[in-house]
Design a protein around this motif. Structure first.
Motif, PDB file in Angstrom:
ATOM      1  N   GLN A  93     -15.829  47.983   1.878  1.00 47.18           N
ATOM      2  CA  GLN A  93     -15.185  46.673   1.872  1.00 47.18           C
ATOM      3  C   GLN A  93     -15.753  45.805   0.750  1.00 47.18           C
ATOM      4  O   GLN A  93     -16.921  45.931   0.391  1.00 47.18           O
ATOM      5  CB  GLN A  93     -15.437  45.940   3.191  1.00 47.18           C
ATOM      6  CG  GLN A  93     -14.679  46.484   4.377  1.00 47.18           C
ATOM      7  CD  GLN A  93     -14.959  45.653   5.610  1.00 47.18           C
ATOM      8  OE1 GLN A  93     -16.091  45.561   6.052  1.00 47.18           O
ATOM      9  NE2 GLN A  93     -13.920  45.051   6.159  1.00 47.18           N
ATOM     10  N   SER A  94     -14.900  44.894   0.244  1.00 52.41           N
ATOM     11  CA  SER A  94     -15.369  43.911  -0.731  1.00 52.41           C
ATOM     12  C   SER A  94     -14.561  42.632  -0.566  1.00 52.41           C
ATOM     13  O   SER A  94     -13.484  42.637   0.016  1.00 52.41           O
ATOM     14  CB  SER A  94     -15.213  44.451  -2.165  1.00 52.41           C
ATOM     15  OG  SER A  94     -13.853  44.701  -2.461  1.00 52.41           O
ATOM     16  N   ASP A  95     -15.144  41.558  -1.084  1.00 53.19           N
ATOM     17  CA  ASP A  95     -14.502  40.245  -1.079  1.00 53.19           C
ATOM     18  C   ASP A  95     -13.970  39.858   0.313  1.00 53.19           C
ATOM     19  O   ASP A  95     -12.864  39.343   0.447  1.00 53.19           O
ATOM     20  CB  ASP A  95     -13.376  40.204  -2.121  1.00 53.19           C
ATOM     21  CG  ASP A  95     -12.999  38.788  -2.507  1.00 53.19           C
ATOM     22  OD1 ASP A  95     -13.866  37.891  -2.396  1.00 53.19           O
ATOM     23  OD2 ASP A  95     -11.841  38.563  -2.891  1.00 53.19           O
ATOM     24  N   VAL A  96     -14.780  40.135   1.343  1.00 53.27           N
ATOM     25  CA  VAL A  96     -14.368  39.854   2.727  1.00 53.27           C
ATOM     26  C   VAL A  96     -14.514  38.359   3.008  1.00 53.27           C
ATOM     27  O   VAL A  96     -15.573  37.772   2.771  1.00 53.27           O
ATOM     28  CB  VAL A  96     -15.203  40.673   3.734  1.00 53.27           C
ATOM     29  CG1 VAL A  96     -14.828  40.328   5.168  1.00 53.27           C
ATOM     30  CG2 VAL A  96     -15.030  42.165   3.472  1.00 53.27           C
ATOM     31  N   LYS A  97     -13.425  37.776   3.491  1.00 51.88           N
ATOM     32  CA  LYS A  97     -13.415  36.352   3.838  1.00 51.88           C
ATOM     33  C   LYS A  97     -12.938  36.204   5.270  1.00 51.88           C
ATOM     34  O   LYS A  97     -12.079  36.962   5.732  1.00 51.88           O
ATOM     35  CB  LYS A  97     -12.490  35.584   2.900  1.00 51.88           C
ATOM     36  CG  LYS A  97     -12.982  35.555   1.466  1.00 51.88           C
ATOM     37  CD  LYS A  97     -12.071  34.716   0.585  1.00 51.88           C
ATOM     38  CE  LYS A  97     -12.644  34.565  -0.801  1.00 51.88           C
ATOM     39  NZ  LYS A  97     -12.324  35.621  -1.707  1.00 51.88           N
TER      40      LYS A  97
END
Length: 149
Positions: A93-97
């Motif tokens: 996962q990346s850039d999880v908001k």
């Protein structure tokens, strides 16, 4: 009489305060729960999925190419587990908001899926709802990001 009212009031305040602290609806908890979801998809864990998915769960795959329910998601992971796992090497996962409103959390981000064949990057949006103190996943929408040519 005043003392009894004060004691009752303080006890109620403590109970409500303890309940509020037990809420799963925090950014930290939701991010951790979402990472567990990714792990349960990477290493098929139908028992975890059974416990986290709401009864009315829906997963809309790439541009509505496929739609899964709780039943189909759990069943497919049971088959994968019985067959020794999936063909996925990793899910990162990346850039999880996380955006929380009341008892609902929306999680967005990207997942790089490294498969033996056809690795892909997905943009996702998942919806969690707190029900009786437990956060459940009610919706997942994933869209493949086109590969650059």
């Amino acid at each position: 009489m005043k003392s009894i009212s004060l004691i009752i009031g303080l006890n109620l305040l403590l109970v409500f305060s303890a309940f509020a602290q037990q809420s799963c609806m925090t950014e930290e908890n939701i991010k951790a729960l979402d990472a567990q979801w990714e792990e349960a998809i990477l290493h098929p864990d139908p028992d975890f999925l059974e416990s986290i998915l709401a009864e009315n769960f829906i997963w809309v795959h790439n541009h509505y190419s496929m739609v899964d329910t709780k039943k189909t998601t759990v069943e497919s992971r049971k088959r994968q587990k019985a067959n020794g796992g999936s063909n996925i090497k990793s899910r990162i996962q990346s850039d999880v908001k996380v955006a929380i409103t009341g008892n609902t959390a929306i999680v967005t981000g990207f997942t790089d899926v490294d498969r033996e064949v056809d690795p892909a990057k997905y943009h996702f949006m998942r919806t969690y709802v707190e029900v009786n103190g437990k956060c459940l996943l009610v919706g997942n929408h994933t869209m493949a990001i086109p590969k650059e040519k």
